[in-house]
Design an enzyme around this catalytic site. Structure first.
Site, PDB file in Angstrom:
ATOM      1  N   LYS A 110      11.084  12.682   4.328  1.00  0.00           N
ATOM      2  CA  LYS A 110      11.739  11.542   3.689  1.00  0.00           C
ATOM      3  C   LYS A 110      13.244  11.778   3.549  1.00  0.00           C
ATOM      4  CE  LYS A 110       7.945   8.923   2.339  1.00  0.00           C
ATOM      5  NZ  LYS A 110       7.075   8.223   1.438  1.00  0.00           N
ATOM      6  N   LYS A 192       2.215  10.200  11.522  1.00  0.00           N
ATOM      7  CA  LYS A 192       1.187   9.481  10.759  1.00  0.00           C
ATOM      8  C   LYS A 192       1.588   8.023  10.539  1.00  0.00           C
ATOM      9  CE  LYS A 192       2.083   9.573   5.837  1.00  0.00           C
ATOM     10  NZ  LYS A 192       1.696   8.200   5.501  1.00  0.00           N
ATOM     11  N   LYS A 195       3.393   3.184   5.456  1.00  0.00           N
ATOM     12  CA  LYS A 195       3.738   1.847   4.956  1.00  0.00           C
ATOM     13  C   LYS A 195       5.196   1.510   5.164  1.00  0.00           C
ATOM     14  CE  LYS A 195       1.626   2.531   0.661  1.00  0.00           C
ATOM     15  NZ  LYS A 195       2.672   3.192  -0.070  1.00  0.00           N
TER      16      LYS A 195
HETATM   17  P1  ATP Z   1       4.989   5.653   2.311  1.00  0.00           P
HETATM   18  O1  ATP Z   1       5.595   5.534   3.658  1.00  0.00           O
HETATM   19  O2  ATP Z   1       5.567   4.722   1.280  1.00  0.00           O
HETATM   20  O3  ATP Z   1       4.899   7.078   1.825  1.00  0.00           O
HETATM   21  P2  ATP Z   1       2.153   5.831   2.870  1.00  0.00           P
HETATM   22  O4  ATP Z   1       1.502   5.023   3.929  1.00  0.00           O
HETATM   23  O5  ATP Z   1       2.320   7.287   3.128  1.00  0.00           O
HETATM   24  O6  ATP Z   1       3.516   5.109   2.501  1.00  0.00           O
HETATM   25  P3  ATP Z   1       1.297   6.403   0.147  1.00  0.00           P
HETATM   26  O7  ATP Z   1       1.345   5.412  -0.962  1.00  0.00           O
HETATM   27  O8  ATP Z   1       2.328   7.488   0.182  1.00  0.00           O
HETATM   28  O9  ATP Z   1       1.298   5.613   1.529  1.00  0.00           O
HETATM   29  O10 ATP Z   1      -0.140   7.095   0.155  1.00  0.00           O
HETATM   30  C1  ATP Z   1      -1.307   6.467  -0.355  1.00  0.00           C
HETATM   31  C2  ATP Z   1      -2.554   7.201   0.106  1.00  0.00           C
HETATM   32  O11 ATP Z   1      -2.799   6.927   1.485  1.00  0.00           O
HETATM   33  C3  ATP Z   1      -2.480   8.712  -0.009  1.00  0.00           C
HETATM   34  O12 ATP Z   1      -3.729   9.206  -0.431  1.00  0.00           O
HETATM   35  C4  ATP Z   1      -2.186   9.176   1.386  1.00  0.00           C
HETATM   36  O13 ATP Z   1      -2.618  10.486   1.644  1.00  0.00           O
HETATM   37  C5  ATP Z   1      -2.976   8.155   2.196  1.00  0.00           C
HETATM   38  N1  ATP Z   1      -2.406   7.971   3.532  1.00  0.00           N
HETATM   39  C6  ATP Z   1      -1.134   7.614   3.813  1.00  0.00           C
HETATM   40  N2  ATP Z   1      -0.953   7.509   5.137  1.00  0.00           N
HETATM   41  C7  ATP Z   1      -2.147   7.829   5.708  1.00  0.00           C
HETATM   42  C8  ATP Z   1      -2.600   7.897   7.062  1.00  0.00           C
HETATM   43  N3  ATP Z   1      -1.776   7.636   8.062  1.00  0.00           N
HETATM   44  N4  ATP Z   1      -3.889   8.242   7.294  1.00  0.00           N
HETATM   45  C9  ATP Z   1      -4.746   8.501   6.260  1.00  0.00           C
HETATM   46  N5  ATP Z   1      -4.380   8.461   4.978  1.00  0.00           N
HETATM   47  C10 ATP Z   1      -3.104   8.122   4.681  1.00  0.00           C
HETATM   48 MG    MG Z   2       3.297   8.532   1.721  1.00  0.00          MG
END
Ligand code: ATP
Ligand code: MG
Length: 326
Positions: A110, A192, A195
């Site tokens: 990040k 990965k 969001k």
């Molecule tokens: P951001 O980019 O804002 O960090 P994010 O997609 O990583 O968004 P988070 O809110 O950080 O989402 O994570 C929420 C949950 O989703 C956590 O338990 C995280 O481990 C899971 N998660 C996030 N991305 C993935 C992915 N690509 N595959 C499986 N699980 C995921």
């Molecule tokens: Mg995340």
């Protein structure tokens, strides 16, 4: 067992969040005491618009409900409404080694992604997360693969605290799903799904059929022709096979047989159709909930009250242990 997990109100919830985290929650709530949080304080560590944050929080509550989190079984609440999270964060700051924070993968990634805004909150993110988890004397934390490192740090912090001030915190276990713990980006299968990357990189839980079709058809795959699971050499196709398998309930071997001799286009078309159908109930429930804002807010208010009782009791004990109860 007590279960705790959360999602940040950033961006759009995607199938990675669902398969990695929410799907486990829905299963766990049947036999456990579950607490699911919308972690808005974590979302402040990356650039955001204050006016949009509140809407995003409500939208995430709708995601939880639309994907099967049952407010009759689980506590659903907003992190910033229970002040003990911030209080415990400060207290845990004093037992957390800085070196542990700077080596965290998420911090490194990040910091690269938001070069103009490498704030101390981004570095201290895992301490707030440790506070979230430890405040509820959590046994199990169901998350995706990327958050495993932070839960491990939470365990270290809990142990350090217990050593210094006497047995206080439960040392929580992490729980990642066997398959689907790391769904990859549709545009860069080495990364990965996130969001906060562009909409082409993920399938949103509420994406419309046409969007789903376009995104899957355009997803990045290798130049070969064979539909075979091989994450090292065929990362894109392997990721799509994982998604296919999890939404269809068929194992990968079965899918390889089903698509033997068929091209990528046919496979992608079939996956798009599967996703459109599988996500239809989510879209439907969301539409219904959008018109029931008062109901959603009432659930969050009930959740806040229930979470607060547990949080206040833990903080009381910690204050005593740390010499702050005069
Ligand atoms: P951001 O980019 O804002 O960090 P994010 O997609 O990583 O968004 P988070 O809110 O950080 O989402 O994570 C929420 C949950 O989703 C956590 O338990 C995280 O481990 C899971 N998660 C996030 N991305 C993935 C992915 N690509 N595959 C499986 N699980 C995921
Ligand atoms: Mg995340």
């Amino acid at each position: 067992m007590r279960v705790f997990s959360g999602i940040q109100p950033t961006g759009t919830i995607h199938i990675g969040n669902y398969l990695g985290a929410i799907k486990q929650w829905v299963e766990l709530q049947e036999k456990n005491e579950c607490i699911f949080c919308i972690v808005d304080l974590h979302a402040l560590t990356v650039p955001y618009k204050p006016k949009e944050l509140e809407n995003s929080v409500l939208e995430k509550a709708i995601v939880y409900l639309a994907s099967g989190v049952d407010p009759g079984k689980s506590i659903i609440f907003i992190q910033s409404q229970v002040k003990e999270h911030t209080e415990l964060t400060w207290l845990l700051n004093t037992v957390t080694p800085v070196g542990e924070l700077t080596r965290m993968t998420q911090f490194k990634e990040k910091s690269k992604k938001f070069r103009q805004n490498i704030n101390a909150g981004l570095l201290n993110y895992p301490i707030l997360m440790a506070a979230d988890i430890l405040l509820y004397q959590t046994d199990v934390v169901p998350v995706g693969e990327d958050q495993k490192q932070h839960v491990e740090l939470t365990r270290t912090i809990a142990r350090k605290f217990n050593q210094k001030f006497g047995e206080t915190f439960k040392v929580p276990e992490v729980k990642v799903p066997k398959s689907g713990a790391k769904i990859m980006s549709l545009q860069n299968p080495a990364k990965k799904m996130s969001k906060t990357d562009g909409p082409d990189t993920y399938i949103g839980l509420f994406d419309e059929p046409e969007e789903i079709k376009q995104k899957i058809m355009r997803s990045v795959t290798d130049t070969g022709k064979i539909i075979k699971y091989n994450p090292e050499k065929k990362a894109g196709i392997s990721n799509l096979l994982t998604i296919y398998s999890l939404f269809s309930g068929k194992n990968i071997k079965e899918l390889e047989r089903k698509f033997k001799g068929k091209g990528y286009a046919e496979f992608k078309k079939s996956l798009a159709e599967l996703l459109i159908n599988s996500l239809e109930p989510f879209r439907r429930k969301r539409k219904e909930l959008l018109s029931r804002e008062v109901y959603v807010k009432e659930i969050l208010e009930q959740g806040r009250k229930r979470a607060e009782i547990i949080a206040q009791s833990t903080i009381g004990e910690i204050r005593k242990k740390m010499g702050l109860s005069i």
